[in-house]
Design a protein around this motif. Structure first.
Motif, PDB file in Angstrom:
ATOM      1  N   SER A   7      -8.747   5.331 -13.049  1.00  0.00           N
ATOM      2  CA  SER A   7      -9.403   5.322 -11.734  1.00  0.00           C
ATOM      3  C   SER A   7      -8.394   4.839 -10.692  1.00  0.00           C
ATOM      4  CB  SER A   7     -10.617   4.386 -11.754  1.00  0.00           C
ATOM      5  OG  SER A   7     -10.220   3.071 -12.120  1.00  0.00           O
ATOM      6  N   ALA A   8      -8.632   5.236  -9.436  1.00  0.00           N
ATOM      7  CA  ALA A   8      -7.710   4.834  -8.362  1.00  0.00           C
ATOM      8  C   ALA A   8      -8.206   3.584  -7.640  1.00  0.00           C
ATOM      9  CB  ALA A   8      -7.565   5.982  -7.364  1.00  0.00           C
ATOM     10  N   LEU A   9      -9.534   3.349  -7.692  1.00  0.00           N
ATOM     11  CA  LEU A   9     -10.130   2.230  -6.944  1.00  0.00           C
ATOM     12  C   LEU A   9     -10.778   1.268  -7.923  1.00  0.00           C
ATOM     13  CD1 LEU A   9     -12.024   4.364  -4.245  1.00  0.00           C
ATOM     14  CD2 LEU A   9      -9.721   3.370  -4.047  1.00  0.00           C
ATOM     15  N   ASP A  10     -10.816  -0.017  -7.547  1.00  0.00           N
ATOM     16  CA  ASP A  10     -11.555  -0.960  -8.382  1.00  0.00           C
ATOM     17  C   ASP A  10     -13.038  -0.943  -7.975  1.00  0.00           C
ATOM     18  OD1 ASP A  10     -11.897  -2.545  -6.113  1.00  0.00           O
ATOM     19  OD2 ASP A  10     -10.418  -4.045  -6.693  1.00  0.00           O
ATOM     20  N   VAL A  11     -13.840  -1.831  -8.531  1.00  0.00           N
ATOM     21  CA  VAL A  11     -15.279  -1.734  -8.258  1.00  0.00           C
ATOM     22  C   VAL A  11     -15.635  -2.099  -6.823  1.00  0.00           C
ATOM     23  CG1 VAL A  11     -16.109  -1.981 -10.629  1.00  0.00           C
ATOM     24  CG2 VAL A  11     -15.724  -4.031  -9.238  1.00  0.00           C
ATOM     25  N   ASN A  12     -14.706  -2.743  -6.090  1.00  0.00           N
ATOM     26  CA  ASN A  12     -14.943  -2.995  -4.659  1.00  0.00           C
ATOM     27  C   ASN A  12     -14.398  -1.862  -3.790  1.00  0.00           C
ATOM     28  OD1 ASN A  12     -16.189  -5.551  -4.959  1.00  0.00           O
ATOM     29  ND2 ASN A  12     -14.176  -6.462  -5.377  1.00  0.00           N
ATOM     30  N   CYS A  13     -13.968  -0.793  -4.434  1.00  0.00           N
ATOM     31  CA  CYS A  13     -13.372   0.364  -3.752  1.00  0.00           C
ATOM     32  C   CYS A  13     -12.031   0.023  -3.091  1.00  0.00           C
ATOM     33  CB  CYS A  13     -14.353   1.008  -2.766  1.00  0.00           C
ATOM     34  SG  CYS A  13     -15.680   1.875  -3.620  1.00  0.00           S
ATOM     35  N   LYS A  14     -11.384  -1.004  -3.591  1.00  0.00           N
ATOM     36  CA  LYS A  14     -10.000  -1.308  -3.189  1.00  0.00           C
ATOM     37  C   LYS A  14      -9.060  -0.573  -4.145  1.00  0.00           C
ATOM     38  CE  LYS A  14      -7.572  -4.989  -4.414  1.00  0.00           C
ATOM     39  NZ  LYS A  14      -6.346  -4.330  -4.892  1.00  0.00           N
ATOM     40  N   ALA A  15      -7.971  -0.028  -3.620  1.00  0.00           N
ATOM     41  CA  ALA A  15      -7.014   0.664  -4.481  1.00  0.00           C
ATOM     42  C   ALA A  15      -6.464  -0.327  -5.500  1.00  0.00           C
ATOM     43  CB  ALA A  15      -5.891   1.251  -3.635  1.00  0.00           C
ATOM     44  N   HIS A  16      -6.453   0.062  -6.788  1.00  0.00           N
ATOM     45  CA  HIS A  16      -5.860  -0.816  -7.809  1.00  0.00           C
ATOM     46  C   HIS A  16      -4.419  -1.152  -7.444  1.00  0.00           C
ATOM     47  CE1 HIS A  16      -9.071  -0.496 -10.802  1.00  0.00           C
ATOM     48  NE2 HIS A  16      -9.013   0.817 -10.792  1.00  0.00           N
ATOM     49  N   ASP A  17      -3.697  -0.158  -6.883  1.00  0.00           N
ATOM     50  CA  ASP A  17      -2.253  -0.317  -6.688  1.00  0.00           C
ATOM     51  C   ASP A  17      -1.884  -1.070  -5.417  1.00  0.00           C
ATOM     52  OD1 ASP A  17      -2.156   1.314  -8.885  1.00  0.00           O
ATOM     53  OD2 ASP A  17      -1.546   3.125  -7.797  1.00  0.00           O
ATOM     54  N   LEU A  18      -2.851  -1.334  -4.551  1.00  0.00           N
ATOM     55  CA  LEU A  18      -2.512  -1.957  -3.259  1.00  0.00           C
ATOM     56  C   LEU A  18      -3.442  -3.131  -2.988  1.00  0.00           C
ATOM     57  CD1 LEU A  18      -1.988   1.434  -2.591  1.00  0.00           C
ATOM     58  CD2 LEU A  18      -0.779   0.172  -0.803  1.00  0.00           C
ATOM     59  N   ASP A  19      -2.984  -4.014  -2.079  1.00  0.00           N
ATOM     60  CA  ASP A  19      -3.784  -5.214  -1.797  1.00  0.00           C
ATOM     61  C   ASP A  19      -4.725  -5.029  -0.611  1.00  0.00           C
ATOM     62  OD1 ASP A  19      -2.451  -6.508  -3.828  1.00  0.00           O
ATOM     63  OD2 ASP A  19      -0.833  -7.186  -2.496  1.00  0.00           O
ATOM     64  N   ASN A  20      -4.452  -4.079   0.281  1.00  0.00           N
ATOM     65  CA  ASN A  20      -5.261  -4.018   1.513  1.00  0.00           C
ATOM     66  C   ASN A  20      -5.780  -2.614   1.838  1.00  0.00           C
ATOM     67  OD1 ASN A  20      -2.831  -2.832   2.275  1.00  0.00           O
ATOM     68  ND2 ASN A  20      -2.847  -3.743   4.328  1.00  0.00           N
ATOM     69  N   LEU A  21      -5.871  -1.759   0.826  1.00  0.00           N
ATOM     70  CA  LEU A  21      -6.323  -0.375   1.067  1.00  0.00           C
ATOM     71  C   LEU A  21      -7.645  -0.111   0.344  1.00  0.00           C
ATOM     72  CD1 LEU A  21      -5.696   2.493   2.204  1.00  0.00           C
ATOM     73  CD2 LEU A  21      -4.709   2.999  -0.034  1.00  0.00           C
ATOM     74  N   TYR A  22      -8.632   0.368   1.109  1.00  0.00           N
ATOM     75  CA  TYR A  22      -9.965   0.673   0.562  1.00  0.00           C
ATOM     76  C   TYR A  22     -10.320   2.127   0.871  1.00  0.00           C
ATOM     77  CZ  TYR A  22     -10.703  -4.357  -0.049  1.00  0.00           C
ATOM     78  OH  TYR A  22     -10.603  -5.660  -0.465  1.00  0.00           O
ATOM     79  N   VAL A  23     -11.244   2.687   0.104  1.00  0.00           N
ATOM     80  CA  VAL A  23     -11.761   4.039   0.382  1.00  0.00           C
ATOM     81  C   VAL A  23     -13.290   3.963   0.276  1.00  0.00           C
ATOM     82  CG1 VAL A  23     -11.761   6.468  -0.302  1.00  0.00           C
ATOM     83  CG2 VAL A  23      -9.697   5.100  -0.632  1.00  0.00           C
ATOM     84  N   VAL A  24     -14.007   4.369   1.336  1.00  0.00           N
ATOM     85  CA  VAL A  24     -15.483   4.225   1.297  1.00  0.00           C
ATOM     86  C   VAL A  24     -16.265   5.514   1.586  1.00  0.00           C
ATOM     87  CG1 VAL A  24     -15.509   1.771   1.888  1.00  0.00           C
ATOM     88  CG2 VAL A  24     -15.728   3.472   3.701  1.00  0.00           C
ATOM     89  N   ASP A  25     -15.627   6.656   1.480  1.00  0.00           N
ATOM     90  CA  ASP A  25     -16.432   7.881   1.630  1.00  0.00           C
ATOM     91  C   ASP A  25     -16.853   8.353   0.236  1.00  0.00           C
ATOM     92  OD1 ASP A  25     -14.199   9.019   0.478  1.00  0.00           O
ATOM     93  OD2 ASP A  25     -13.312   9.511   2.417  1.00  0.00           O
ATOM     94  N   ALA A  26     -17.238   9.621   0.121  1.00  0.00           N
ATOM     95  CA  ALA A  26     -17.751  10.134  -1.153  1.00  0.00           C
ATOM     96  C   ALA A  26     -16.672  10.242  -2.226  1.00  0.00           C
ATOM     97  CB  ALA A  26     -18.387  11.506  -0.927  1.00  0.00           C
TER      98      ALA A  26
END
Ligand SMILES: Cc1cc2nc3c(=O)[nH]c(=O)nc-3n(C[C@H](O)[C@H](O)[C@H](O)COP(=O)(O)OP(=O)(O)OC[C@H]3O[C@@H](n4cnc5c(N)ncnc54)[C@H](O)[C@@H]3O)c2cc1C
Ligand code: SF4
Length: 522
Positions: A471-490
């Motif tokens: 997966s690219a995002l953790d359960v908070n929709c933060k990118a696993h690979d980055l500290d300050n990047l989130y994705v919140v669309d579909a």
């Protein structure tokens, strides 16, 4: 360009995900910037003109993407403040409890989400209240528990749709009122003088001229902008994201606005461009630290694209159907299985009513059925259905970027048998519910004239999960690979279920919003 281009939070895209998040974060007092590539959708008579909307595609984005063979097509996508919710049908349904677990389908397995229905439930309730969802819990047997009733009563059925409801019940089925996000106050089937919505025929696929639809602009973006700490730039297309030397922190958001490049930065950057454009943005942001695309050490970014197996159909009523507002009924009795099949089939919903202009735009394909029926006769008696079944996430169904920069969408269809059987189930009932026994495709709706162009329900391209390898995002929709990047669309969807996606996107944005407020120390 604003004098100080450093923010606490930047949100890219103002649709169901980005708009809802902006609304949730606005009271925090944090400095928030919304970057939206579109402008406000113009309010004009053509909003309600079927020819302008469906035949001429006036509000659709004027760009082409390519299929896997390099053939260009027009995606059914709109770039405006409010994103695709400006034209959506506002059917706002919860995933069913079982949809969050692994579900066996005829065509394969729909994988489990890393969170359960119980994790989403409080946010579903909040999203239903925020988006003025009119409905009634507890009628559809497939529905999970709700911690609070809808705040607004179900939209009343027009007499012909009430007959249909009664006919379904007589056959032993469990129709239920379709939950709709709509700013409607009604009595006796008529909009009250205080109601923003006037219960017109232009629901579903049309923008609303009178702002009666609960879309992301009306419900979230405009109210968020009333806070002095929230700003929005329209016509601001984000081209790429750049990181620091460690690759862990997004430090620059590169934007093209009015033909010039601008740069912005923020402690937290949230991508919410829609599932295809978010994946494309991350892939375009490849760098030495992220050679396969930003946040893509798992190689899942762009993959597992889903969009539902869906069909729009018109049936012809034996009696005239003078219904104006038709989209009030749904049926989930075939959602997980049928009496003669052990796998999921999908959901049946009503659709906005066909009118003569739409039929003229698409008639040749099916006019051969009964040539003696004039188009006007058909339009007067049409009853319209939307059938929706689950497609499955496949790694090769994916978004990539052509060397010249164009979006390439590769798809092969999955899990079609359930949808065929769902169609057959409806077709088998037509005679018993007062309809001629023939279903006709309504091809113009949602761009289904070009199957690959049916991108309305796009999801799954930046999936969330607990394992950074899959997966690219953790359960908070933060990118696993980055500290300050989130994705919140579909994009975060792991599977797409067989209900419309927006309520889950909105609920998730509220959930991620709670996490961000905590992170920001609010
Ligand atoms: C005709 C139609 C009917 C629909 N009916 C329903 C329905 O009844 N129920 C339902 O649940 N769903 C429905 N949908 C689907 C629903 O609209 C989408 O699922 C939902 O809007 C997706 O939300 P999102 O936040 O993922 O993306 P979007 O709403 O698409 O928002 C993405 C935003 O990002 C902006 N953007 C894109 N790229 C960039 C960039 N590079 N820089 C800056 N901004 C960018 C876009 O302009 C847009 O504002 C329908 C869709 C269509 C088209
Ligand atoms: S039915 Fe209501 S919300 Fe829909 S377009 Fe008409 S007035 Fe707007």
């Amino acid at each position: 360009m604003p004098e100080n281009n450093r923010y606490d939070v930047i949100i890219i895209g103002t649709g169901a995900g980005g708009g809802t998040l902006a609304y949730h974060l606005a009271p925090s007092g944090k400095r928030i910037l919304l970057l939206e590539r579109g402008g406000y959708l113009p309010r004009e008579k053509d909003n309600w003109d079927a020819k302008a909307v469906f035949v001429e595609s006036k509000y659709r984005a004027k760009e082409t993407w390519c299929d896997k063979d390099g053939k260009p097509f027009y995606p059914g996508i709109q770039y405006y403040v409010g994103g695709n919710t400006k034209v959506y049908g506002a059917a706002l349904l919860r995933f069913r409890e079982r949809d969050f677990g692994e579900v066996g389908h005829h065509g394969g397995v729909s994988p489990a989400w890393p969170l359960s229905y119980a994790d989403f439930e409080p946010y579903y309730t909040k999203a239903e209240h925020l988006y003025h969802v009119h409905g009634q819990h507890g009628i559809d047997p497939t529905e999970g528990p709700a911690s609070a009733p809808y705040r607004y009563p179900a939209v009343s059925h027009a007499p012909r749709i009430q007959e249909l409801f009664d006919d379904f019940e007589r056959l032993g089925h469990h129709p239920f009122p379709l939950p709709l996000g709509i700013l409607l106050d009604e009595a006796d089937g008529k909009a009250l003088h205080t109601s923003a919505c006037v219960r017109c025929a232009a629901f579903d696929g049309f923008p609303c001229l009178v702002n009666g639809k609960a879309d992301s602009q009306v419900i979230c973006v405009d109210p968020a902008l009333e806070y002095s700490n929230v700003e929005m730039l329209t016509g601001a297309c984000v081209e790429r994201l750049e990181t620091d030397a460690s690759g862990r922190v997004v430090t620059k958001v590169i934007v093209t606005r009015a033909g010039a490049e601008e740069q912005y930065s923020a402690d937290i950057v949230v991508v919410s461009c829609g599932a295809v454009n978010s994946a494309a943005l991350l892939l375009r942001s490849a760098s030495d630290q992220h050679p396969g695309g930003l946040a893509n050490s798992s190689d899942v970014v762009g993959r597992h694209y889903m969009r539902h197996n869906c069909s729009a159909f018109m049936a012809i009523s034996r009696d005239p159907n003078p219904t104006v507002f038709q989209k009030t009924l749904a049926l989930n009795d075939f959602y997980f299985r049928s009496d003669d099949w052990e796998y999921p089939l999908g959901e049946i919903q009503m659709l906005g009513k066909s009118d003569g202009e739409m039929l003229k735009g698409e008639a040749p394909g099916w006019a051969v059925w009964k040539p003696e029926f004039a188009l006007d006769y058909l339009a007067e008696r049409s009853i319209d259905f939307w059938l929706q079944s689950e497609d499955l996430p496949h790694p090769d169904n994916r978004v990539t970027i052509h060397p010249y920069g164009q979006i390439v969408l590769s798809i092969r269809e999955t899990n079609l048998e359930g949808h065929k059987r769902l169609t057959a189930k409806l077709e088998g009932m037509l005679g018993d519910i007062g309809l001629h026994d023939h279903l006709m495709h309504r091809s113009l709706y949602l761009g289904k004239d070009i199957p690959i162009g049916g991108t309305a329900h796009q999801a799954g391209t930046v999936r969330f999960g607990r394992d950074p390898k899959t997966s690219a995002l953790d359960v908070n929709c933060k990118a696993h690979d980055l500290d300050n990047l989130y994705v919140v669309d579909a994009s975060f969807f792991v599977s797409i279920a067989a209900v419309n996606p927006s309520l889950t996107i909105m609920a998730n944005a509220l959930r991620v919003g709670d996490h961000l407020l905590e992170r920001l120390g609010v």
